[in-house]
Structures are given as C-alpha cells and as structure tokens.
Scaffold this active site. Sequence first.
Site, PDB file in Angstrom:
ATOM      1  N   HIS A   1     -48.100 -36.818  78.045  1.00  0.00           N
ATOM      2  CA  HIS A   1     -48.454 -35.901  79.134  1.00  0.00           C
ATOM      3  C   HIS A   1     -47.276 -35.001  79.453  1.00  0.00           C
ATOM      4  O   HIS A   1     -46.243 -35.445  79.969  1.00  0.00           O
ATOM      5  CB  HIS A   1     -48.872 -36.677  80.389  1.00  0.00           C
ATOM      6  CG  HIS A   1     -49.450 -35.790  81.456  1.00  0.00           C
ATOM      7  ND1 HIS A   1     -50.657 -35.143  81.313  1.00  0.00           N
ATOM      8  CD2 HIS A   1     -48.982 -35.447  82.686  1.00  0.00           C
ATOM      9  CE1 HIS A   1     -50.921 -34.445  82.407  1.00  0.00           C
ATOM     10  NE2 HIS A   1     -49.916 -34.605  83.251  1.00  0.00           N
TER      11      HIS A   1
ATOM     12  N   ASP B   1     -44.450 -35.683  81.949  1.00  0.00           N
ATOM     13  CA  ASP B   1     -45.147 -34.896  82.956  1.00  0.00           C
ATOM     14  C   ASP B   1     -44.353 -33.680  83.409  1.00  0.00           C
ATOM     15  O   ASP B   1     -44.273 -32.683  82.699  1.00  0.00           O
ATOM     16  CB  ASP B   1     -45.514 -35.804  84.128  1.00  0.00           C
ATOM     17  CG  ASP B   1     -46.495 -35.169  85.104  1.00  0.00           C
ATOM     18  OD1 ASP B   1     -46.943 -34.038  84.857  1.00  0.00           O
ATOM     19  OD2 ASP B   1     -46.830 -35.796  86.115  1.00  0.00           O
TER      20      ASP B   1
ATOM     21  N   HIS C   1     -51.996 -40.805  85.414  1.00  0.00           N
ATOM     22  CA  HIS C   1     -51.504 -41.363  86.677  1.00  0.00           C
ATOM     23  C   HIS C   1     -52.338 -42.574  87.109  1.00  0.00           C
ATOM     24  O   HIS C   1     -51.810 -43.669  87.219  1.00  0.00           O
ATOM     25  CB  HIS C   1     -51.411 -40.331  87.803  1.00  0.00           C
ATOM     26  CG  HIS C   1     -50.586 -39.142  87.470  1.00  0.00           C
ATOM     27  ND1 HIS C   1     -49.252 -39.237  87.117  1.00  0.00           N
ATOM     28  CD2 HIS C   1     -50.892 -37.815  87.415  1.00  0.00           C
ATOM     29  CE1 HIS C   1     -48.774 -38.031  86.873  1.00  0.00           C
ATOM     30  NE2 HIS C   1     -49.746 -37.151  87.041  1.00  0.00           N
TER      31      HIS C   1
END
Length: 451
Positions: free
Chosen positions: A65, A324, A273
């Site tokens: 991610h 992220d 998440h």
Amino acid sequence: MPLDPHAVTTYWLEHAWLGTHVEPGVALDVTADGRVAALRTGAATPPPGAEVLRGLTLPGLANAHSHAFHRALRGTVQVGSGTFWTWRDFMYKAAQKLTPDTYFALGRAVYAEMALAGITNVGEFHYVHHAPGGVPYSDPNAMGEALIEAAAAAGIRITLLDTAYLAAGFGDAPNAHQLRFSDGTADAWAERVSALKPRGHALIGAAIHSVRAVPADQLATVARWAEERRAPLHVHLSEQTAENEACRAAHGRTPTQLLADHGVLGPRTTGVHNTHLTDADIALLGGTTTGTCMCPTTERDLADGIGPAVRLQHAGSPLSLGSDSHAVIDLLEEARAMELNQRLSSRTRGHWTANALLTAATEDGHAALGRSDAGRLEAGALADFTTVALDSVRTAGTLPRLGAETAVFAATAADVRHTVVGGRHVVRDGHHTLVEDVPSALADAIAALRS
C-alpha cells in the site's frame, strides 16, 4: 544483441531465508527471463563465477500500500498536533501541484528509495487522475502511466491499483480538491481504467478509495471490473471511527457489511487498515478470505489506532504490509511495528514469529498485489530478492541461524545491501544502479511541488 534465453546467472547467498528457516550456503540459478531455475543448498563456498551476496538474503519485500506523492509530506505533517482530517488538508495541497512530469520524477525517486529498502514490488493506490479542476489530460491515464514508467525507471515492479474516488462523503459531491480524483461515475472510471494495459513489470488492479468516496450503488461496478479481469481489488476500510459512524448513519450498517452486501469482499480483495471493526466485521473478512494490509507507521503517525490484526488472521484474513503515507519507507519496521503494537495493546509477547512477519512482508504481500509467483526463494519463482547485512552496527554479533529474528527485530532499511529484480541488480552494495543520487532525486522532486 538479444539475450541468450539459455543463459544462467548464479547467485551465491551466504545465508538465505527459505520461509521456515535460515539456510547457510545457497546457490541460486537465475534464467535470462528473470526466474529462479534452481536452488541448491549446501554450497559452502561460491561456485566459480557466481555473484556473491554476503548477509541474509530474503525474497523481495512487497509494499502492498503506497501513495507515492505522500512522500512529499514527510516532516511537514509531523509539526505540531492535529488529526487525520487536518493532515488531509496538507495532502490535498500536495496533490494539487502534481503533473504527469512531476509525478514521474517523484515516483521514480520514491520507488528508488523503496528499492534501497529491499522492496521489489509496490501496490500504488492511485487516485490523482486528472488535471486540477477535474479536466482529463489528453491521455486520460497520463498520471497512471507516469507512475508505471517511474517504477520501470527505478527498477521495481508495480501493481497500479487505479482507484475509484467519486464523492466527498455519503451523498456529497467531490470538493474542489477532489475533482482531480473523480471520473464522475464508476462506469466512467471503468471505461478509463480499461485502457491501461499490463506489461512486464506492471499489473493493473482496482481500488475503491473508501465507502465514503464511492456511492453504494456503484460499488458493484468496481468489484465487477476486477472480477472479470481476476485483478486485485483494494479498499481503505474502517480507518477512522468517523467513517464508521457516517456509514451507519447513511446505510444502517458498518462499512464491512456494506462492502459485503455489494459483492466487494473475496480472496482477491484487500482491506487496507481494517482498524475499527466489530466482531461481525472480522468474521465477514475472515470468512471471505479478504486480505488485510496493515500500515503501522502511518496508523501510529496519524493516531488512527491499532487494528485487530491477530484476530483477523486467525479468522482467515491473510496479512500484508504497506508504508502508505511514507512517514518512513521500511518494510522491516512495518513488520516489527505490527508485532510490537500488539504487545503494547495486549501486554503479551509473541503474537507472530519472525517467519510469519516476514511472510506478510514477502509472499502474502506479493499475492495481495496479484503476483502469486513472487515472494519465495524457489525454482519457478520470480528472481526478486534482497540481502540484509549481518555485520552492521544493528546486526553485528547476532547468530546467522536467527537471521529472521535479526531482520525483523533489529535491522532497518539502512541495512539492505543488495536488491535484485528479475535477476538484475537494482541495488548493489547499498547503491542504486539506475538512479545515481536518490537523495538528490527526492529533494529535487519534492522541491518542485513546493515552488
């Protein structure tokens, strides 16, 4: 001159992590098309002509991610306090400065930083599609193509998770910042993304930004696009309690249940998440083998909370890891943080073994990005691997047979010495072979977004 299809390059690995244990003296034969032809243990010394990799060699790490442009926020968003929602304002300002050219430059530098950290494959959750104001570029996929080319220039693989982002919230039109992200409808999104084509280093997947950003009656369109192509499908899920509350107010159910009701969950889907979940949510995700991508350094940077990763995995949800927002780019730190966060919240140790954490960072991460042929050192797999030093100030003096524990609990991205992608050295002795000066490339690309 064309490559000899029968040519073989041999790498000698001083120590190799083979998924369950560390093996000393491993010879790895790599074909010209970038796959492992054979793996031989018991090679006490390097075979003649072999490339010697001293330290602990792991399968290449998978960053499942990424938002590449968030790298420009590092340092800036750590000033003072604030919330996820105030952080988002800084993110919007950075996004407004991007063009296909500046995004290529930034993406190339960020992906080169990833290579230096041992990452061989990135899942780019891509939603900055159009020019400011929402006007499409002459090539409607110019921004996505810039990222695909940036990964090639940095020598790593990419799964471009082209993201549907259509609304500001439940029933709200996109705001001025979000117009760049929106195609208007999921059908228009599908038409645009269908023009993107995979290539050797790049796969095309899909993403739903979140249940607040894609109207419920259009979720199935995105899911169907991914299903028809057997492509990965990712979604930000229950990152914030405010999202859960708004979803319940709008639809009378949790975001997980809403996704389930519209056919989004399944073995090719990964929730990113998965922080604030009910017991029923966990059962739904595990029962459908929907994956979970944890991003601990971002989740703690934004004070999001600690997700129920242990319970999710026990329920049947495979775990992967991502950097992220790139507060740091270090998959070893992400693996370490996942375990240590759970220790803090539960006050017990040992939720995962080092082998299990490395599996999340390698094999299961690649699988979440549509590459089931990566993340293992074995015949037939992609020849993507990385070597961690066992003689740095962080790792010196440890026992090689405990290399997995050393990598997860002591090493950092700074200890990566070599990264090989498709049998080609992308990082050699700590230096990137394609991007001469990665720090300068990062500084220049970020400065261009501040001018």
